[in-house]
Design a protein around this motif. Structure first.
Motif, PDB file in Angstrom:
ATOM      1  N   GLU A 192      -6.612  -3.110  -3.627  1.00  0.00           N
ATOM      2  CA  GLU A 192      -5.678  -3.156  -4.759  1.00  0.00           C
ATOM      3  C   GLU A 192      -4.388  -3.864  -4.358  1.00  0.00           C
ATOM      4  O   GLU A 192      -3.854  -4.686  -5.111  1.00  0.00           O
ATOM      5  CB  GLU A 192      -5.360  -1.737  -5.238  1.00  0.00           C
ATOM      6  CG  GLU A 192      -6.540  -1.024  -5.847  1.00  0.00           C
ATOM      7  CD  GLU A 192      -6.341   0.478  -5.979  1.00  0.00           C
ATOM      8  OE1 GLU A 192      -7.059   1.082  -6.791  1.00  0.00           O
ATOM      9  OE2 GLU A 192      -5.481   1.048  -5.273  1.00  0.00           O
ATOM     10  N   ALA A 193      -3.903  -3.570  -3.164  1.00  0.00           N
ATOM     11  CA  ALA A 193      -2.680  -4.208  -2.677  1.00  0.00           C
ATOM     12  C   ALA A 193      -2.879  -5.710  -2.498  1.00  0.00           C
ATOM     13  O   ALA A 193      -1.971  -6.493  -2.768  1.00  0.00           O
ATOM     14  CB  ALA A 193      -2.232  -3.567  -1.376  1.00  0.00           C
ATOM     15  N   ALA A 194      -4.054  -6.117  -2.074  1.00  0.00           N
ATOM     16  CA  ALA A 194      -4.341  -7.547  -1.908  1.00  0.00           C
ATOM     17  C   ALA A 194      -4.271  -8.273  -3.249  1.00  0.00           C
ATOM     18  O   ALA A 194      -3.744  -9.387  -3.334  1.00  0.00           O
ATOM     19  CB  ALA A 194      -5.711  -7.741  -1.266  1.00  0.00           C
ATOM     20  N   LEU A 198      -2.498  -7.294  -5.923  1.00  0.00           N
ATOM     21  CA  LEU A 198      -1.091  -7.323  -6.323  1.00  0.00           C
ATOM     22  C   LEU A 198      -0.329  -8.351  -5.502  1.00  0.00           C
ATOM     23  O   LEU A 198       0.472  -9.117  -6.037  1.00  0.00           O
ATOM     24  CB  LEU A 198      -0.474  -5.928  -6.164  1.00  0.00           C
ATOM     25  CG  LEU A 198       0.995  -5.799  -6.536  1.00  0.00           C
ATOM     26  CD1 LEU A 198       1.240  -6.228  -7.976  1.00  0.00           C
ATOM     27  CD2 LEU A 198       1.473  -4.368  -6.300  1.00  0.00           C
ATOM     28  N   ARG A 199      -0.577  -8.397  -4.205  1.00  0.00           N
ATOM     29  CA  ARG A 199       0.089  -9.353  -3.319  1.00  0.00           C
ATOM     30  C   ARG A 199      -0.185 -10.789  -3.751  1.00  0.00           C
ATOM     31  O   ARG A 199       0.731 -11.617  -3.797  1.00  0.00           O
ATOM     32  CB  ARG A 199      -0.362  -9.146  -1.873  1.00  0.00           C
ATOM     33  CG  ARG A 199       0.370 -10.018  -0.863  1.00  0.00           C
ATOM     34  CD  ARG A 199      -0.034  -9.691   0.575  1.00  0.00           C
ATOM     35  NE  ARG A 199       0.463  -8.359   0.946  1.00  0.00           N
ATOM     36  CZ  ARG A 199      -0.300  -7.272   1.079  1.00  0.00           C
ATOM     37  NH1 ARG A 199      -1.611  -7.339   0.918  1.00  0.00           N
ATOM     38  NH2 ARG A 199       0.232  -6.107   1.403  1.00  0.00           N
ATOM     39  N   SER A 200      -1.431 -11.095  -4.093  1.00  0.00           N
ATOM     40  CA  SER A 200      -1.764 -12.478  -4.491  1.00  0.00           C
ATOM     41  C   SER A 200      -1.027 -12.873  -5.759  1.00  0.00           C
ATOM     42  O   SER A 200      -0.638 -14.026  -5.918  1.00  0.00           O
ATOM     43  CB  SER A 200      -3.276 -12.654  -4.643  1.00  0.00           C
ATOM     44  OG  SER A 200      -3.738 -12.007  -5.804  1.00  0.00           O
ATOM     45  N   PHE A 201      -0.797 -11.922  -6.665  1.00  0.00           N
ATOM     46  CA  PHE A 201      -0.012 -12.214  -7.861  1.00  0.00           C
ATOM     47  C   PHE A 201       1.473 -12.377  -7.505  1.00  0.00           C
ATOM     48  O   PHE A 201       2.127 -13.329  -7.933  1.00  0.00           O
ATOM     49  CB  PHE A 201      -0.171 -11.111  -8.907  1.00  0.00           C
ATOM     50  CG  PHE A 201       0.808 -11.239 -10.044  1.00  0.00           C
ATOM     51  CD1 PHE A 201       0.636 -12.200 -11.010  1.00  0.00           C
ATOM     52  CD2 PHE A 201       1.916 -10.415 -10.105  1.00  0.00           C
ATOM     53  CE1 PHE A 201       1.560 -12.337 -12.037  1.00  0.00           C
ATOM     54  CE2 PHE A 201       2.841 -10.539 -11.128  1.00  0.00           C
ATOM     55  CZ  PHE A 201       2.651 -11.505 -12.096  1.00  0.00           C
ATOM     56  N   LEU A 202       2.008 -11.459  -6.742  1.00  0.00           N
ATOM     57  CA  LEU A 202       3.437 -11.475  -6.440  1.00  0.00           C
ATOM     58  C   LEU A 202       3.844 -12.673  -5.580  1.00  0.00           C
ATOM     59  O   LEU A 202       4.961 -13.171  -5.709  1.00  0.00           O
ATOM     60  CB  LEU A 202       3.863 -10.173  -5.759  1.00  0.00           C
ATOM     61  CG  LEU A 202       3.819  -8.926  -6.640  1.00  0.00           C
ATOM     62  CD1 LEU A 202       4.131  -7.679  -5.828  1.00  0.00           C
ATOM     63  CD2 LEU A 202       4.763  -9.048  -7.821  1.00  0.00           C
ATOM     64  N   GLU A 240       0.839  -1.195   0.000  1.00  0.00           N
ATOM     65  CA  GLU A 240       0.000   0.000   0.000  1.00  0.00           C
ATOM     66  C   GLU A 240       0.879   1.253   0.000  1.00  0.00           C
ATOM     67  O   GLU A 240       0.629   2.191  -0.753  1.00  0.00           O
ATOM     68  CB  GLU A 240      -0.924   0.031   1.224  1.00  0.00           C
ATOM     69  CG  GLU A 240      -2.021  -1.011   1.218  1.00  0.00           C
ATOM     70  CD  GLU A 240      -1.613  -2.355   1.813  1.00  0.00           C
ATOM     71  OE1 GLU A 240      -2.515  -3.100   2.226  1.00  0.00           O
ATOM     72  OE2 GLU A 240      -0.408  -2.674   1.855  1.00  0.00           O
ATOM     73  N   TYR A 241       1.900   1.252   0.823  1.00  0.00           N
ATOM     74  CA  TYR A 241       2.800   2.399   0.931  1.00  0.00           C
ATOM     75  C   TYR A 241       3.672   2.549  -0.332  1.00  0.00           C
ATOM     76  O   TYR A 241       3.767   3.628  -0.906  1.00  0.00           O
ATOM     77  CB  TYR A 241       3.699   2.241   2.164  1.00  0.00           C
ATOM     78  CG  TYR A 241       4.799   3.260   2.224  1.00  0.00           C
ATOM     79  CD1 TYR A 241       4.534   4.570   2.613  1.00  0.00           C
ATOM     80  CD2 TYR A 241       6.100   2.925   1.870  1.00  0.00           C
ATOM     81  CE1 TYR A 241       5.547   5.520   2.657  1.00  0.00           C
ATOM     82  CE2 TYR A 241       7.110   3.862   1.906  1.00  0.00           C
ATOM     83  CZ  TYR A 241       6.829   5.156   2.294  1.00  0.00           C
ATOM     84  OH  TYR A 241       7.836   6.089   2.325  1.00  0.00           O
ATOM     85  N   ALA A 242       4.310   1.457  -0.751  1.00  0.00           N
ATOM     86  CA  ALA A 242       5.271   1.522  -1.854  1.00  0.00           C
ATOM     87  C   ALA A 242       4.619   1.903  -3.174  1.00  0.00           C
ATOM     88  O   ALA A 242       5.205   2.651  -3.965  1.00  0.00           O
ATOM     89  CB  ALA A 242       5.986   0.173  -1.998  1.00  0.00           C
TER      90      ALA A 242
END
Length: 88
Positions: free
Chosen positions: A76-78, A80-84, A67-69
């Motif tokens: 949205e971060a969730a 991206l996190r699930s992909f990464l 979220e910060y970076a």
């Protein structure tokens, strides 16, 4: 004349993956760079948002890091996190 003091000036072969996907809330266009420079972490560039972060598995577990970076909402971060998590 301007004298420059270089801390380092190295060239290195890297491996870059370009990936674009659409989540529930937004589209992500990423470049993921593998390099020896970052101690096993990868350089993740958000091509649309002009942001980047050096990310490893430990960073993905840190609450609020994505979220910060990348200036993302929690949802949205969730995404991206699930992909990464699958990629890094």
């Amino acid at each position: 004349m301007n004298n420059r003091y270089f801390l380092y000036d190295d060239k290195e072969e890297t491996k870059t993956r370009f990936v674009s996907f659409v989540g529930e809330t937004q589209r992500f266009d990423l470049a993921i760079v593998q390099s020896q420079r970052f101690y096993g972490k990868q350089l993740v560039l958000d091509l649309q948002g002009s942001r980047f972060a050096i990310i490893g598995p430990d960073d993905l577990e840190e609450e609020g890091y994505l979220e910060y970076a990348f200036k993302l909402s929690e949802g949205e971060a969730a995404e991206l996190r699930s992909f990464l998590i699958q990629t890094i």
